[in-house]
Design a protein around this motif. Structure first.
Motif, mmCIF file in Angstrom:
data_model
loop_
_atom_site.group_PDB
_atom_site.id
_atom_site.type_symbol
_atom_site.label_atom_id
_atom_site.label_comp_id
_atom_site.label_asym_id
_atom_site.label_seq_id
_atom_site.Cartn_x
_atom_site.Cartn_y
_atom_site.Cartn_z
ATOM 1 N N SER A 141 -21.162 -18.457 -0.157
ATOM 2 C CA SER A 141 -22.273 -18.757 -0.408
ATOM 3 C C SER A 141 -23.041 -17.874 0.103
ATOM 4 N N CYS A 144 -22.626 -14.215 -0.999
ATOM 5 C CA CYS A 144 -24.349 -14.226 -2.580
ATOM 6 C C CYS A 144 -25.702 -14.385 -2.287
ATOM 7 N N SER A 145 -25.695 -14.422 -0.284
ATOM 8 C CA SER A 145 -26.723 -14.809 -0.171
ATOM 9 C C SER A 145 -27.372 -13.730 0.773
ATOM 10 N N LYS A 146 -29.056 -13.401 0.989
ATOM 11 C CA LYS A 146 -29.527 -12.135 1.586
ATOM 12 C C LYS A 146 -29.583 -12.101 3.063
ATOM 13 N N ASP A 147 -28.894 -13.386 3.126
ATOM 14 C CA ASP A 147 -28.459 -13.165 4.823
ATOM 15 C C ASP A 147 -27.347 -12.222 5.002
#
Length: 165
Positions: A141, A144-147
């Motif tokens: 996750s 896959c995130s902008k973080d």
């Protein structure tokens, strides 16, 4: 958000001597050609949007003494190399590529192949328990995130602390 997780894999437990070329090609076809082909399919759209995340699944067996897995380990080492090289080519387009390298995970398929390994392998980990699929979700996750926008070309071992890279 656009993310691609390449998680297909096969792992025949065969010695090098018993691995014929057809098996070798099949393992590399699924484990290494698969991420290549899926990335080829998804990258044009990611580049056009100037955003994307690619997460490839390898294995911590790459760093372990794991006999009878020559084709599997070669393919997963290829996934790590492929991902590192790809990250260098796509970063300027806002796309990242990373690897999650799980340890032996409690799945029905894996349990059916070698039940005995689940008895001793967790004892080699800093977190001495069987790895469940849910243990991998947070890392995937995040990647896959902008973080994770400034993380690319990396391999994250998610094996309860058995290997340390």
């Amino acid at each position: 958000m656009t993310a691609l997780v390449n998680n297909a894999g096969i792992y025949p437990w065969k010695s090098f001597e018993d691995t014929d070329f057809a098996t070798w090609k099949k393992v590399l076809g699924v484990n290494l050609d698969g991420p290549f082909l899926m990335s080829k399919a998804f990258l044009p759209g990611m580049r056009a949007r100037k955003y994307g995340r690619i997460v490839n699944v390898a294995s911590t067996t790459f760093w372990l003494n794991a006999p009878q897995m020559t084709a599997y380990i070669a393919s997963k080492g290829g996934v790590i190399g492929f991902t590192r090289a790809l990250a260098s080519e796509i970063g300027a387009d806002g796309v990242t590529a990373n690897v999650i390298a799980p340890g032996l995970t409690n799945t029905a398929t894996m349990r059916g192949v070698n039940e005995d390994i689940f008895e001793y392998l967790p004892k080699q980990q800093a977190i001495p328990r069987v790895i469940e699929p849910e243990d991998l979700v947070g890392v995937v996750s995040f990647l896959c995130s902008k973080d994770s926008g400034f993380v690319t070309g990396q391999t994250i071992a998610t094996d309860g602390g058995q290997v340390r890279i």
